[in-house]
Scaffold this motif. Structure first.
Motif, PDB file in Angstrom:
ATOM      1  N   SER A 213       0.736  -1.298   0.028  1.00 24.90           N
ATOM      2  CA  SER A 213       0.015  -0.044   0.227  1.00 24.90           C
ATOM      3  C   SER A 213       0.963   1.182  -0.139  1.00 24.90           C
ATOM      4  N   THR A 214       1.965   1.382   0.677  1.00 24.51           N
ATOM      5  CA  THR A 214       2.899   2.157   0.733  1.00 24.51           C
ATOM      6  C   THR A 214       3.434   2.531  -0.676  1.00 24.51           C
ATOM      7  N   GLN A 215       4.039   1.501  -1.239  1.00 26.20           N
ATOM      8  CA  GLN A 215       4.383   1.842  -2.654  1.00 26.20           C
ATOM      9  C   GLN A 215       3.650   2.295  -3.467  1.00 26.20           C
ATOM     10  N   ARG A 216       2.295   1.800  -3.551  1.00 30.99           N
ATOM     11  CA  ARG A 216       1.348   2.395  -4.280  1.00 30.99           C
ATOM     12  C   ARG A 216       1.313   3.827  -4.171  1.00 30.99           C
ATOM     13  N   ALA A 217       0.776   4.320  -3.056  1.00 30.84           N
ATOM     14  CA  ALA A 217       0.913   5.412  -2.484  1.00 30.84           C
ATOM     15  C   ALA A 217       1.949   6.400  -3.474  1.00 30.84           C
ATOM     16  N   LEU A 218       3.151   5.991  -2.998  1.00 25.89           N
ATOM     17  CA  LEU A 218       4.380   6.569  -3.653  1.00 25.89           C
ATOM     18  C   LEU A 218       4.429   6.748  -5.086  1.00 25.89           C
ATOM     19  N   ALA A 219       3.827   5.667  -5.659  1.00 26.48           N
ATOM     20  CA  ALA A 219       3.677   5.764  -6.994  1.00 26.48           C
ATOM     21  C   ALA A 219       2.562   6.795  -7.705  1.00 26.48           C
ATOM     22  N   VAL A 220       1.611   7.033  -6.966  1.00 22.52           N
ATOM     23  CA  VAL A 220       0.847   8.314  -7.243  1.00 22.52           C
ATOM     24  C   VAL A 220       1.007   9.308  -6.964  1.00 22.52           C
ATOM     25  N   ALA A 221       2.097   9.601  -5.829  1.00 15.87           N
ATOM     26  CA  ALA A 221       2.401  10.825  -5.349  1.00 15.87           C
ATOM     27  C   ALA A 221       3.560  11.445  -6.397  1.00 15.87           C
ATOM     28  N   ASP A 222       4.284  10.185  -6.947  1.00 15.02           N
ATOM     29  CA  ASP A 222       5.502  10.802  -7.918  1.00 15.02           C
ATOM     30  C   ASP A 222       4.719  11.392  -9.075  1.00 15.02           C
ATOM     31  N   GLN A 223       3.754  10.852  -9.762  1.00 14.06           N
ATOM     32  CA  GLN A 223       3.029  11.449 -10.845  1.00 14.06           C
ATOM     33  C   GLN A 223       2.642  12.860 -10.543  1.00 14.06           C
ATOM     34  N   LEU A 224       2.066  12.976  -9.303  1.00 10.55           N
ATOM     35  CA  LEU A 224       1.535  14.146  -8.831  1.00 10.55           C
ATOM     36  C   LEU A 224       2.666  15.245  -8.737  1.00 10.55           C
ATOM     37  N   LEU A 225       3.741  14.950  -8.145  1.00  2.77           N
ATOM     38  CA  LEU A 225       5.131  15.646  -8.137  1.00  2.77           C
ATOM     39  C   LEU A 225       5.437  16.256  -9.516  1.00  2.77           C
ATOM     40  N   ARG A 226       5.126  15.418 -10.610  1.00  4.77           N
ATOM     41  CA  ARG A 226       5.434  15.872 -11.883  1.00  4.77           C
ATOM     42  C   ARG A 226       4.654  17.013 -12.613  1.00  4.77           C
ATOM     43  N   VAL A 227       3.757  17.236 -11.813  1.00  5.58           N
ATOM     44  CA  VAL A 227       2.773  18.509 -12.324  1.00  5.58           C
ATOM     45  C   VAL A 227       3.479  19.791 -12.058  1.00  5.58           C
ATOM     46  N   GLU A 228       3.719  20.521 -13.119  1.00  3.11           N
ATOM     47  CA  GLU A 228       4.431  22.074 -12.994  1.00  3.11           C
ATOM     48  C   GLU A 228       3.694  22.847 -11.983  1.00  3.11           C
ATOM     49  N   GLY A 229       4.357  23.131 -10.896  1.00  6.18           N
ATOM     50  CA  GLY A 229       3.755  24.155  -9.902  1.00  6.18           C
ATOM     51  C   GLY A 229       3.149  23.470  -8.672  1.00  6.18           C
ATOM     52  N   PHE A 230       3.281  22.094  -8.620  1.00  5.46           N
ATOM     53  CA  PHE A 230       2.709  21.408  -7.429  1.00  5.46           C
ATOM     54  C   PHE A 230       3.642  21.455  -6.466  1.00  5.46           C
ATOM     55  N   ASP A 231       2.909  21.884  -5.341  1.00  6.99           N
ATOM     56  CA  ASP A 231       3.807  21.820  -3.847  1.00  6.99           C
ATOM     57  C   ASP A 231       4.157  20.881  -3.172  1.00  6.99           C
ATOM     58  N   ASP A 232       5.244  20.304  -3.108  1.00  7.50           N
ATOM     59  CA  ASP A 232       5.274  18.970  -2.303  1.00  7.50           C
ATOM     60  C   ASP A 232       5.276  19.339  -0.767  1.00  7.50           C
ATOM     61  N   GLY A 233       5.328  20.474  -0.298  1.00  6.16           N
ATOM     62  CA  GLY A 233       5.284  20.702   1.043  1.00  6.16           C
ATOM     63  C   GLY A 233       4.063  20.361   1.655  1.00  6.16           C
ATOM     64  N   ARG A 234       2.973  20.513   0.783  1.00  4.05           N
ATOM     65  CA  ARG A 234       1.615  20.159   1.299  1.00  4.05           C
ATOM     66  C   ARG A 234       1.191  18.750   1.140  1.00  4.05           C
ATOM     67  N   MET A 235       1.935  17.773   0.826  1.00  2.00           N
ATOM     68  CA  MET A 235       1.678  16.548   0.533  1.00  2.00           C
ATOM     69  C   MET A 235       2.304  15.448   1.475  1.00  2.00           C
ATOM     70  N   VAL A 236       1.283  14.652   2.084  1.00  2.00           N
ATOM     71  CA  VAL A 236       1.529  13.684   2.987  1.00  2.00           C
ATOM     72  C   VAL A 236       1.397  12.134   2.470  1.00  2.00           C
ATOM     73  N   VAL A 237       2.301  11.263   2.461  1.00  2.64           N
ATOM     74  CA  VAL A 237       2.273   9.747   1.906  1.00  2.64           C
ATOM     75  C   VAL A 237       2.267   8.903   2.767  1.00  2.64           C
ATOM     76  N   MET A 238       1.386   7.927   2.971  1.00  4.63           N
ATOM     77  CA  MET A 238       1.364   6.962   3.726  1.00  4.63           C
ATOM     78  C   MET A 238       0.608   5.633   3.149  1.00  4.63           C
ATOM     79  N   GLY A 239       0.962   4.508   4.000  1.00  2.00           N
ATOM     80  CA  GLY A 239       0.097   3.308   3.510  1.00  2.00           C
ATOM     81  C   GLY A 239      -0.370   2.731   4.594  1.00  2.00           C
ATOM     82  N   MET A 240      -1.864   2.422   4.336  1.00  3.10           N
ATOM     83  CA  MET A 240      -2.614   2.069   5.515  1.00  3.10           C
ATOM     84  C   MET A 240      -2.944   0.612   5.204  1.00  3.10           C
ATOM     85  N   ALA A 241      -2.488  -0.254   4.473  1.00  2.00           N
ATOM     86  CA  ALA A 241      -2.737  -1.678   4.435  1.00  2.00           C
ATOM     87  C   ALA A 241      -4.072  -1.934   4.377  1.00  2.00           C
ATOM     88  N   ASP A 242      -4.675  -2.816   5.272  1.00  2.00           N
ATOM     89  CA  ASP A 242      -6.137  -3.201   5.189  1.00  2.00           C
ATOM     90  C   ASP A 242      -6.776  -2.383   6.503  1.00  2.00           C
TER      91      ASP A 242
END
Length: 281
Positions: A213-242
């Protein structure tokens, strides 16, 4: 002098003459022959059309009894098992009424659950996002929900990740980047959380559902950070499992729904208080 040969010849001639002058009744001859045949037990040839079967005395003398209906309409039986771990409890009328009140939400006082009310501004943001992301929503690739002061964008597994993998499908990258372009201007904290079902994963890539679950969240966050002007300081990434299922993990459909990645935009700001100080005795 007459010899024996002459006598035998004369006797044979006599019987031949008697036979020649005699009349034979054919019908009477057949009757006599038939009587002699049955008397001496001559074997008859019979045509067999079926396998010979024996005669059962029980089948001839006994018949099954006719079933009679029971005079009691309802048969109630109960088996007492002293080794039973739990007792079956059937609620009474009062328990049923209380349960119905909980279902419809008719609770009073402190029993009333704390259900967050959706803010109008949050609902408006959710509606605008739904209009912009109408195509992936129609394809059942994502879901959008407004909860209190939060807007939740759920990315379902069926279109984004292969089963048991954290590799984000390349055809889904434009959808994630489109989401990033829409939410980068929205105020609030952005939480990217990965979720799985209750079937534990153990392979060379992921030792548990926490890593998956953590690696999947990181994969989505990586694509969000590729957006121009996206502030990574506002983002929190975590895995919740089940630990945060949307539905019970009792069917394949519910497990598929629980396998997801959520992008949550929190509009409310946390309230900070000064640290507490210990009072000296």
């Amino acid at each position: 002098m007459t010899t024996f040969a002459d006598l035998a010849t004369i006797l044979m001639s006599f019987f031949v003459l008697l036979l020649a002058f005699a009349e034979m009744d054919v019908l009477k001859f057949k009757q006599i022959a038939g009587s002699m045949k049955y008397a001496f037990g001559v074997q008859n040839q019979l045509e067999v059309t079926e396998i010979p079967k024996g005669t059962s005395v029980i089948a001839l003398e006994f018949r099954p009894g006719r079933p009679e209906p029971t005079p009691i309409d309802t048969v109630m039986q109960q088996t007492l098992d002293s080794t039973q771990a739990e007792l079956d409890f059937q609620p009474g009328e009062s328990d049923r009424s209380a349960g119905f009140a909980r279902e419809v939400g008719n609770l009073s006082g402190s029993e009333q659950p704390d259900i967050p009310q959706t803010e109008p501004e949050t609902l408006t943001i959710a509606q605008e996002l739904a209009e912009s992301l109408s195509e992936p929503i129609e394809q059942e690739a994502i879901e959008i929900e407004a909860l209190g002061q939060q807007v939740v964008i759920r990315i379902r597994e069926n279109a984004s990740f292969p089963a048991g993998s954290a590799f984000l499908q390349p055809q889904f990258w434009p959808v994630v980047r489109q989401i990033g372009g829409l939410i980068k201007e929205l105020p609030g904290e952005i939480l990217v959380s990965g979720h799985s079902d209750d079937i534990q994963t153990s392979n060379e890539l992921f030792r548990s559902n926490w890593e998956l679950s953590t690696q999947r969240a990181l994969a989505v966050a990586d694509q969000l950070l590729r957006v121009e002007g996206f502030d990574d300081g506002r983002m929190v990434v975590m895995g919740m499992a089940d630990t945060r299922p949307l539905a019970p993990n009792d069917t394949a459909e519910n497990r598929s729904r629980n396998r997801r990645v959520e992008i949550t935009i929190s509009q409310g700001k946390p309230k900070f208080t000064p640290p507490l100080e210990l009072l000296s005795p």
